[in-house]
Design a protein around this motif. Structure first.
Motif, short mmCIF file in Angstrom:
data_model
loop_
_atom_site.label_atom_id
_atom_site.label_comp_id
_atom_site.label_asym_id
_atom_site.label_seq_id
_atom_site.Cartn_x
_atom_site.Cartn_y
_atom_site.Cartn_z
N MET A 1 0.82 -1.19 0.00
CA MET A 1 0.00 0.00 0.00
C MET A 1 0.86 1.26 0.00
N ASP A 2 2.06 1.15 0.56
CA ASP A 2 2.96 2.31 0.56
C ASP A 2 3.33 2.72 -0.86
N GLU A 3 3.61 1.74 -1.72
CA GLU A 3 3.94 2.04 -3.11
C GLU A 3 2.76 2.69 -3.82
N ILE A 4 1.56 2.20 -3.56
CA ILE A 4 0.35 2.78 -4.17
C ILE A 4 0.18 4.23 -3.72
N LYS A 5 0.43 4.49 -2.45
CA LYS A 5 0.33 5.87 -1.94
C LYS A 5 1.38 6.77 -2.60
N ARG A 6 2.61 6.27 -2.74
CA ARG A 6 3.66 7.08 -3.39
C ARG A 6 3.29 7.38 -4.85
N GLU A 7 2.78 6.38 -5.57
CA GLU A 7 2.36 6.60 -6.96
C GLU A 7 1.20 7.60 -7.02
N THR A 8 0.28 7.50 -6.08
CA THR A 8 -0.85 8.42 -6.04
C THR A 8 -0.39 9.85 -5.77
N GLU A 9 0.62 10.01 -4.92
CA GLU A 9 1.18 11.35 -4.66
C GLU A 9 1.69 11.98 -5.94
N VAL A 10 2.34 11.19 -6.78
CA VAL A 10 2.85 11.69 -8.05
C VAL A 10 1.69 12.00 -8.99
N LEU A 11 0.76 11.06 -9.11
CA LEU A 11 -0.35 11.25 -10.04
C LEU A 11 -1.23 12.43 -9.67
N ALA A 22 -8.01 1.73 -11.83
CA ALA A 22 -7.14 0.69 -11.27
C ALA A 22 -7.50 -0.62 -11.97
N VAL A 23 -6.50 -1.27 -12.55
CA VAL A 23 -6.72 -2.50 -13.29
C VAL A 23 -6.20 -3.67 -12.45
N PHE A 24 -7.09 -4.63 -12.20
CA PHE A 24 -6.76 -5.79 -11.38
C PHE A 24 -6.88 -7.05 -12.23
N GLY A 25 -5.97 -7.96 -12.04
CA GLY A 25 -6.03 -9.24 -12.73
C GLY A 25 -6.95 -10.19 -11.99
N GLU A 26 -7.14 -11.34 -12.57
CA GLU A 26 -7.99 -12.36 -11.95
C GLU A 26 -7.09 -13.33 -11.20
N HIS A 27 -6.69 -12.91 -10.02
CA HIS A 27 -5.78 -13.69 -9.19
C HIS A 27 -6.28 -13.62 -7.76
N PRO A 28 -6.18 -14.70 -7.01
CA PRO A 28 -6.67 -14.69 -5.63
C PRO A 28 -6.09 -13.57 -4.76
N ALA A 29 -4.88 -13.13 -5.07
CA ALA A 29 -4.25 -12.07 -4.27
C ALA A 29 -4.88 -10.69 -4.52
N THR A 30 -5.61 -10.56 -5.62
CA THR A 30 -6.24 -9.26 -5.93
C THR A 30 -7.76 -9.38 -5.83
N ASP A 31 -8.21 -9.94 -4.72
CA ASP A 31 -9.65 -10.12 -4.50
C ASP A 31 -10.30 -8.81 -4.08
N ALA A 32 -11.57 -8.84 -3.76
CA ALA A 32 -12.32 -7.64 -3.39
C ALA A 32 -11.75 -6.96 -2.16
N GLY A 33 -11.26 -7.72 -1.20
CA GLY A 33 -10.64 -7.13 -0.01
C GLY A 33 -9.42 -6.31 -0.38
N TYR A 34 -8.62 -6.84 -1.27
CA TYR A 34 -7.44 -6.12 -1.74
C TYR A 34 -7.85 -4.87 -2.50
N MET A 35 -8.86 -5.00 -3.38
CA MET A 35 -9.34 -3.85 -4.14
C MET A 35 -9.81 -2.74 -3.19
N ALA A 36 -10.56 -3.11 -2.17
CA ALA A 36 -11.05 -2.13 -1.19
C ALA A 36 -9.89 -1.44 -0.48
N GLU A 37 -8.88 -2.22 -0.13
CA GLU A 37 -7.70 -1.66 0.54
C GLU A 37 -6.98 -0.67 -0.39
N VAL A 38 -6.87 -1.01 -1.67
CA VAL A 38 -6.24 -0.12 -2.64
C VAL A 38 -7.03 1.18 -2.75
N LEU A 39 -8.36 1.07 -2.86
CA LEU A 39 -9.19 2.27 -2.95
C LEU A 39 -8.98 3.18 -1.75
N LYS A 40 -9.01 2.60 -0.57
CA LYS A 40 -8.82 3.40 0.65
C LYS A 40 -7.45 4.05 0.67
#
Length: 126
Positions: A1-11, A22-40
Motif C-alpha cells: 500500500m505504501d507504493e500505491i500511496k507514493r504513486e498516487t502522490e505523483v499522479l 485501477a486494473v486488477f487481474g484475476e488472481h486470488p491475491a487481488t480479491d475484493a478485499g485487496y481492491m477495497a484496501e487499494v481504494l482506501k
C-alpha cells in the motif's frame, strides 16, 4: 500500500490527475478485499499545493466478476465505476479460450456480473 500511496502522490500532486482507473487481474491475491484496501489507500492521499491540496476524487476499477458481497465491499470503499471485459460472446470461442475448471470458464457468471450489484425490485445500486 505504501507504493500505491507514493504513486498516487505523483499522479495527484505532480501531474494533477483527479481520476484513476485501477486494473486488477484475476488472481486470488487481488480479491475484493485487496481492491477495497487499494481504494482506501488512494483516497487517503492528500498532496499539499499552493492553494490547498490535491487528491484523487474518483477511482474506477477494471476487474474480475465479483459476488454481491464483494461488490458491496468495494462500494463501501468508494468505487467509481466497475468494468469487466467480455472477450467474446461466441460460446464456442469462449469455451476454447477459457477451458473448464479455470476461473473464467463460467460464461454466465462473467456475462451477468454487473447484474449482481443491483437490487432486483428497484434496480438501484446496493
Amino acid at each position: 500500500m505504501d507504493e500505491i500511496k507514493r504513486e498516487t502522490e505523483v499522479l495527484a500532486g505532480e501531474i494533477g490527475h483527479k481520476r484513476l482507473i485501477a486494473v486488477f487481474g484475476e488472481h486470488p491475491a487481488t480479491d475484493a478485499g485487496y481492491m477495497a484496501e487499494v481504494l482506501k489507500s488512494i483516497y487517503s492521499v492528500k498532496v499539499p499545493t499552493k492553494t490547498g491540496y490535491s487528491n484523487i476524487r474518483r477511482v474506477n476499477i477494471n476487474g474480475a466478476p465479483l459476488s454481491v458481497e464483494e461488490f458491496r465491499m468495494i462500494k463501501e470503499a468508494g468505487i467509481g465505476t466497475y468494468q469487466i471485459f467480455q472477450e467474446t460472446y461466441h460460446h464456442v470461442t469462449y469455451a476454447k479460450v477459457h477451458p473448464e475448471g479455470t476461473v473464467k470458464s463460467d460464461y454466465a457468471w462473467r456475462l451477468y456480473a454487473l447484474h449482481r450489484p443491483r437490487k432486483p425490485a428497484s434496480m438501484m445500486w446496493l
